[in-house]
Design a protein around this motif. Structure first.
Motif, PDB file in Angstrom:
ATOM      1  N   ARG A  80       0.838  -1.186   0.000  1.00 23.13           N
ATOM      2  CA  ARG A  80       0.000   0.000   0.000  1.00 23.13           C
ATOM      3  C   ARG A  80       0.875   1.239   0.000  1.00 23.13           C
ATOM      4  O   ARG A  80       1.657   1.450   0.925  1.00 23.13           O
ATOM      5  CB  ARG A  80      -0.906   0.013   1.247  1.00 23.13           C
ATOM      6  N   ARG A  81       0.726   2.071  -0.998  1.00 22.50           N
ATOM      7  CA  ARG A  81       1.391   3.380  -0.978  1.00 22.50           C
ATOM      8  C   ARG A  81       0.570   4.348  -0.161  1.00 22.50           C
ATOM      9  O   ARG A  81       1.078   5.358   0.319  1.00 22.50           O
ATOM     10  CB  ARG A  81       1.562   3.903  -2.399  1.00 22.50           C
ATOM     11  N   TRP A  82      -0.734   4.047  -0.018  1.00 21.89           N
ATOM     12  CA  TRP A  82      -1.656   4.881   0.728  1.00 21.89           C
ATOM     13  C   TRP A  82      -2.352   4.005   1.768  1.00 21.89           C
ATOM     14  O   TRP A  82      -2.808   2.910   1.455  1.00 21.89           O
ATOM     15  CB  TRP A  82      -2.676   5.521  -0.221  1.00 21.89           C
ATOM     16  N   GLN A  83      -2.438   4.491   2.978  1.00 20.42           N
ATOM     17  CA  GLN A  83      -2.903   3.648   4.069  1.00 20.42           C
ATOM     18  C   GLN A  83      -4.329   3.125   3.888  1.00 20.42           C
ATOM     19  O   GLN A  83      -4.680   2.073   4.416  1.00 20.42           O
ATOM     20  CB  GLN A  83      -2.814   4.411   5.390  1.00 20.42           C
ATOM     21  N   GLY A  84      -5.152   3.833   3.126  1.00 20.84           N
ATOM     22  CA  GLY A  84      -6.527   3.397   2.956  1.00 20.84           C
ATOM     23  C   GLY A  84      -6.780   2.503   1.764  1.00 20.84           C
ATOM     24  O   GLY A  84      -7.895   1.982   1.606  1.00 20.84           O
ATOM     25  N   SER A  85      -5.770   2.299   0.915  1.00 23.45           N
ATOM     26  CA  SER A  85      -5.953   1.447  -0.267  1.00 23.45           C
ATOM     27  C   SER A  85      -6.275   0.017   0.157  1.00 23.45           C
ATOM     28  O   SER A  85      -5.521  -0.606   0.892  1.00 23.45           O
ATOM     29  CB  SER A  85      -4.692   1.453  -1.131  1.00 23.45           C
ATOM     30  N   GLY A  86      -7.406  -0.472  -0.308  1.00 20.89           N
ATOM     31  CA  GLY A  86      -7.817  -1.818   0.064  1.00 20.89           C
ATOM     32  C   GLY A  86      -8.363  -1.913   1.470  1.00 20.89           C
ATOM     33  O   GLY A  86      -8.722  -3.004   1.925  1.00 20.89           O
ATOM     34  N   VAL A  87      -8.447  -0.777   2.172  1.00 17.47           N
ATOM     35  CA  VAL A  87      -8.934  -0.756   3.565  1.00 17.47           C
ATOM     36  C   VAL A  87     -10.235   0.039   3.671  1.00 17.47           C
ATOM     37  O   VAL A  87     -11.238  -0.451   4.200  1.00 17.47           O
ATOM     38  CB  VAL A  87      -7.868  -0.159   4.508  1.00 17.47           C
ATOM     39  N   TYR A  88     -10.230   1.264   3.190  1.00 14.66           N
ATOM     40  CA  TYR A  88     -11.447   2.077   3.225  1.00 14.66           C
ATOM     41  C   TYR A  88     -12.478   1.490   2.256  1.00 14.66           C
ATOM     42  O   TYR A  88     -12.133   1.066   1.155  1.00 14.66           O
ATOM     43  CB  TYR A  88     -11.160   3.525   2.813  1.00 14.66           C
TER      44      TYR A  88
ATOM     45  N   ILE B 202      -8.459  10.132   9.684  1.00 18.76           N
ATOM     46  CA  ILE B 202      -8.306   8.783  10.233  1.00 18.76           C
ATOM     47  C   ILE B 202      -7.097   8.731  11.170  1.00 18.76           C
ATOM     48  O   ILE B 202      -7.139   8.101  12.230  1.00 18.76           O
ATOM     49  CB  ILE B 202      -8.157   7.747   9.106  1.00 18.76           C
ATOM     50  N   ASP B 203      -6.016   9.413  10.793  1.00 14.93           N
ATOM     51  CA  ASP B 203      -4.840   9.466  11.657  1.00 14.93           C
ATOM     52  C   ASP B 203      -5.197  10.032  13.029  1.00 14.93           C
ATOM     53  O   ASP B 203      -4.739   9.533  14.067  1.00 14.93           O
ATOM     54  CB  ASP B 203      -3.739  10.319  11.022  1.00 14.93           C
ATOM     55  N   THR B 204      -6.001  11.079  13.041  1.00  9.46           N
ATOM     56  CA  THR B 204      -6.405  11.694  14.300  1.00  9.46           C
ATOM     57  C   THR B 204      -7.229  10.725  15.131  1.00  9.46           C
ATOM     58  O   THR B 204      -7.040  10.617  16.354  1.00  9.46           O
ATOM     59  CB  THR B 204      -7.221  12.976  14.034  1.00  9.46           C
ATOM     60  N   LEU B 205      -8.125   9.986  14.494  1.00 14.26           N
ATOM     61  CA  LEU B 205      -8.938   9.014  15.216  1.00 14.26           C
ATOM     62  C   LEU B 205      -8.081   7.917  15.846  1.00 14.26           C
ATOM     63  O   LEU B 205      -8.286   7.516  16.992  1.00 14.26           O
ATOM     64  CB  LEU B 205      -9.973   8.392  14.274  1.00 14.26           C
ATOM     65  N   VAL B 206      -7.113   7.423  15.063  1.00 17.57           N
ATOM     66  CA  VAL B 206      -6.228   6.379  15.575  1.00 17.57           C
ATOM     67  C   VAL B 206      -5.405   6.898  16.746  1.00 17.57           C
ATOM     68  O   VAL B 206      -5.282   6.245  17.795  1.00 17.57           O
ATOM     69  CB  VAL B 206      -5.302   5.852  14.461  1.00 17.57           C
ATOM     70  N   THR B 207      -4.837   8.095  16.581  1.00 21.85           N
ATOM     71  CA  THR B 207      -4.031   8.691  17.645  1.00 21.85           C
ATOM     72  C   THR B 207      -4.854   8.877  18.921  1.00 21.85           C
ATOM     73  O   THR B 207      -4.405   8.535  20.020  1.00 21.85           O
ATOM     74  CB  THR B 207      -3.463  10.047  17.198  1.00 21.85           C
ATOM     75  N   ASP B 208      -6.062   9.397  18.766  1.00 20.40           N
ATOM     76  CA  ASP B 208      -6.920   9.599  19.933  1.00 20.40           C
ATOM     77  C   ASP B 208      -7.268   8.278  20.611  1.00 20.40           C
ATOM     78  O   ASP B 208      -7.281   8.181  21.834  1.00 20.40           O
ATOM     79  CB  ASP B 208      -8.213  10.309  19.522  1.00 20.40           C
ATOM     80  N   ARG B 209      -7.526   7.254  19.788  1.00 21.30           N
ATOM     81  CA  ARG B 209      -7.910   5.959  20.371  1.00 21.30           C
ATOM     82  C   ARG B 209      -6.755   5.326  21.119  1.00 21.30           C
ATOM     83  O   ARG B 209      -6.934   4.761  22.205  1.00 21.30           O
ATOM     84  CB  ARG B 209      -8.380   5.005  19.256  1.00 21.30           C
ATOM     85  N   LEU B 210      -5.561   5.401  20.548  1.00 23.96           N
ATOM     86  CA  LEU B 210      -4.419   4.727  21.156  1.00 23.96           C
ATOM     87  C   LEU B 210      -3.772   5.535  22.276  1.00 23.96           C
ATOM     88  O   LEU B 210      -2.840   5.054  22.923  1.00 23.96           O
ATOM     89  CB  LEU B 210      -3.381   4.386  20.077  1.00 23.96           C
ATOM     90  N   THR B 211      -4.239   6.750  22.502  1.00 19.81           N
ATOM     91  CA  THR B 211      -3.754   7.522  23.649  1.00 19.81           C
ATOM     92  C   THR B 211      -4.867   7.712  24.679  1.00 19.81           C
ATOM     93  O   THR B 211      -4.710   8.480  25.621  1.00 19.81           O
ATOM     94  CB  THR B 211      -3.218   8.895  23.212  1.00 19.81           C
TER      95      THR B 211
END
Length: 321
Positions: A127-135, A174-183
């Motif tokens: 994946r060159r982009w984090q959402g490819s095949g995920v979103y 999405i980065d913000t959501l992940v950061t908030d969840r993991l902190t």
């Protein structure tokens, strides 16, 4: 000849006539440069790296197949799935015991890798982009990929271009959501997915002993081929379920450590958002996509025509953990 081949497999003899990547002739010794690549490839897969990226790393290092060809994603999968590298002897595609040649990876690593590969519908590309095949596309449920348009990248439905969303603003959200969840205060509940690994491994060893016993019984003709196949299928089904659990645990462990969550587990402390964000950016888009897929399902919903500004109201997040 068939009986002799089966007995040779049961005795753990090297039976492959074609030279194998990672070994000298007849498995007499390992080729360390290739063996090192196989070990690192297994570790990389367990930490979320795609087989496409692993093939590129091997090719960049100047490694080739025994035919002298560059590695592809499919060829990497074939190598990593091969039980020979864990010094496991096979007969007609089934593991029947230990081999008498040196192992390149241990049996647990091999089974965990196979569990992860079996869980993939297709050979993953990097994946060159984090959402490819995920979103996911909110219109048809298909996955999305990134397409450039007028110097801007967009996530677009893979099936048909009936849904677009700007890549940089969506990824930042999405980065913000992940950061908030993991902190968050309860992040240790998200990251601590520990099953009783020693118990699972003990059960897995017991199933392997049952398979070995079945192979020996078949050799004495106390059971026929049909009975052996039925009993083996039952044992392998149970083994596959355990392998899947072990693979998931290993993947969670490595992904947690990649963002510093091993510190959080050990001390039950919060990782600062700024620190986590820096680590998050460093692990690369491919691994970020794996973490996102573990944490949540991201669905891009259709937005009104003419709306240009990003609006999180048109992104649905279904948390898994």
């Amino acid at each position: 000849m068939t009986g002799a081949s089966k007995q040779a497999a049961l005795d753990g003899e090297w039976r492959t006539r074609i030279p194998m990547f990672g070994y000298t002739a007849r498995g007499a010794a390992v080729v360390e440069s290739e063996a090192s690549a196989i070990r690192e490839g297994a570790r990389s897969l367990l930490s979320g790296v795609s087989t496409g990226e692993i093939s590129r790393r091997w090719n960049t290092a100047g490694l080739t197949t025994r035919e002298g060809n560059p590695f592809t994603s499919k060829k990497v999968v074939a190598v990593l799935r091969n039980p020979t590298y864990a010094a496991l002897s096979t007969y007609r595609g089934q593991i029947v015991g230990a081999g008498q040649w040196p192992a390149i990876i241990d049996e647990h690593t091999h089974r965990t890798v196979v569990g992860i590969l079996d869980g993939r519908r297709t050979v993953a590309r990097d994946r060159r982009w984090q959402g490819s095949g995920v979103y996911l596309c909110g219109k048809c449920g298909s996955t999305t990929h990134v397409t450039p348009s007028r110097a801007t990248n967009y996530y677009v439905c893979k099936q048909t271009a009936h849904l677009w969303r700007r890549q940089d603003t969506l990824d930042a959200y999405i980065d913000t959501l992940v950061t908030d969840r993991l902190t968050a205060e309860d992040a240790h509940l998200v990251l601590d997915k520990s099953d009783d690994v020693p118990s699972l491994e003990g059960k897995r060893d017991g199933l392997e002993r049952r398979l070995e016993a079945l192979a020996q019984i078949f050799g004495t003709r106390e059971v026929d081929g049909h009975q052996l196949k039925a009993r083996t299928a039952q044992v392998r089904y149970a083994a596959t379920r355990i392998d899947t659990a072990l693979a998931a645990q290993t993947q969670w462990d490595r992904l947690a450590k990649s963002i510093g969550a091993d510190d959080l587990r050990a001390r039950w402390e919060r990782i600062g958002a700024d620190d986590l964000r820096a680590r998050w950016e460093k692990i690369g888009a491919d691994r970020r996509g794996t973490v996102i897929a573990l944490l949540m399902t991201v669905t891009i919903l259709p937005s009104p025509r003419g709306r240009k500004a990003f609006d999180p109201a048109f992104v649905r997040i279904d948390w898994k953990h």
